[in-house]
Design a protein around this motif. Sequence first.
Motif, short mmCIF file in Angstrom:
data_model
loop_
_atom_site.label_atom_id
_atom_site.label_comp_id
_atom_site.label_asym_id
_atom_site.label_seq_id
_atom_site.Cartn_x
_atom_site.Cartn_y
_atom_site.Cartn_z
N VAL A 107 37.72 -20.06 -1.05
CA VAL A 107 39.13 -20.38 -1.29
C VAL A 107 39.72 -19.39 -2.29
N SER A 108 39.00 -19.10 -3.37
CA SER A 108 39.49 -18.18 -4.40
C SER A 108 39.66 -16.77 -3.87
N MET A 109 38.74 -16.35 -3.02
CA MET A 109 38.83 -15.00 -2.44
C MET A 109 40.15 -14.82 -1.69
N GLN A 110 40.60 -15.86 -1.03
CA GLN A 110 41.86 -15.79 -0.27
C GLN A 110 43.06 -15.64 -1.20
N LYS A 111 42.91 -16.08 -2.46
CA LYS A 111 44.03 -16.04 -3.41
C LYS A 111 43.95 -14.85 -4.36
N ILE A 112 42.73 -14.56 -4.88
CA ILE A 112 42.62 -13.54 -5.93
C ILE A 112 41.63 -12.43 -5.58
N GLY A 113 41.18 -12.38 -4.35
CA GLY A 113 40.30 -11.31 -3.91
C GLY A 113 38.96 -11.34 -4.64
N THR A 114 38.44 -10.16 -4.91
CA THR A 114 37.10 -10.07 -5.49
C THR A 114 37.02 -10.57 -6.93
N SER A 115 38.14 -10.85 -7.57
CA SER A 115 38.10 -11.45 -8.91
C SER A 115 37.46 -12.83 -8.88
N ALA A 116 37.33 -13.40 -7.69
CA ALA A 116 36.68 -14.71 -7.55
C ALA A 116 35.23 -14.69 -8.04
N VAL A 117 34.61 -13.53 -8.07
CA VAL A 117 33.21 -13.47 -8.52
C VAL A 117 33.06 -13.83 -9.98
N GLN A 118 34.16 -13.85 -10.74
CA GLN A 118 34.07 -14.14 -12.17
C GLN A 118 34.05 -15.63 -12.48
N SER A 119 34.23 -16.47 -11.47
CA SER A 119 34.21 -17.91 -11.69
C SER A 119 32.83 -18.47 -11.40
N ARG A 120 32.44 -19.46 -12.19
CA ARG A 120 31.18 -20.16 -11.96
C ARG A 120 31.43 -21.63 -11.71
N ALA A 121 32.48 -21.94 -10.96
CA ALA A 121 32.77 -23.34 -10.63
C ALA A 121 31.52 -23.96 -10.02
N THR A 122 31.30 -25.23 -10.33
CA THR A 122 30.09 -25.89 -9.86
C THR A 122 30.36 -27.38 -9.64
N GLY A 123 29.48 -28.00 -8.88
CA GLY A 123 29.56 -29.43 -8.65
C GLY A 123 28.17 -30.03 -8.60
N GLY A 124 28.08 -31.29 -8.91
CA GLY A 124 26.79 -31.96 -8.88
C GLY A 124 26.94 -33.46 -8.91
N VAL A 125 25.80 -34.13 -8.98
CA VAL A 125 25.74 -35.59 -8.99
C VAL A 125 24.77 -36.03 -10.09
N ALA A 126 25.12 -37.08 -10.80
CA ALA A 126 24.22 -37.70 -11.77
C ALA A 126 24.57 -39.17 -11.90
N CYS A 127 23.58 -40.02 -11.88
CA CYS A 127 23.76 -41.47 -12.06
C CYS A 127 24.82 -42.05 -11.13
N GLY A 128 24.89 -41.55 -9.93
CA GLY A 128 25.85 -42.07 -8.97
C GLY A 128 27.28 -41.61 -9.20
#
Length: 176
Positions: A107-128
């Motif tokens: 998604v970021s690549m479509q908006k900001i090109g290769t600058s997207a590599v600088q983000s470390r957005a993440t997702g996970g699960v814990a305790c439901g």
Amino acid sequence: MTERGFIPVRIALLTVSDTRGPEEDRSGDLLAGRIHAAGHHLAARAILRDDRAAIAAQLRAWCEDPQIDVAISTGGTGLTGRDVTVEAHRDVYEKEIDAFATVFTIVSMQKIGTSAVQSRATGGVACGTYLFALPGSSGACRDAWDEILERQLDYRHAPCNFVEILPRLDEHMRRK
């Protein structure tokens, strides 16, 4: 096929910043507005400095709160020395949602090109509880919500979504 009804989820919102207070929290305000507009409940909101232990402690507290289904943080996902939000999230995760980072990058690549590599957005699960770490820019938060989270947090989204498996996230913790 029977049409599914909307199921609101309870979302906690954490802004991580050494420089922003409630008056300058544009990304937090943007996410809070979108959470409400989508029909979900803003269950909690906080601002913390870039402190790994404090961030992890807040995420753990929200994971242990039965009134919170999702925790979203904004800020601290970059590459600088004080960006520790991703590490704090990973201190809490039981399972990482690897594809969240991948889809966010696309998604970021479509908006900001290769600058997207600088983000470390993440997702996970814990305790439901679902946990998502988004960048601090309001544009990145808008993209993550509008392109990923709004759909995945909507029970009506097909073929699958995060809400329909929410009741089973902690099944490993239940007594047999």
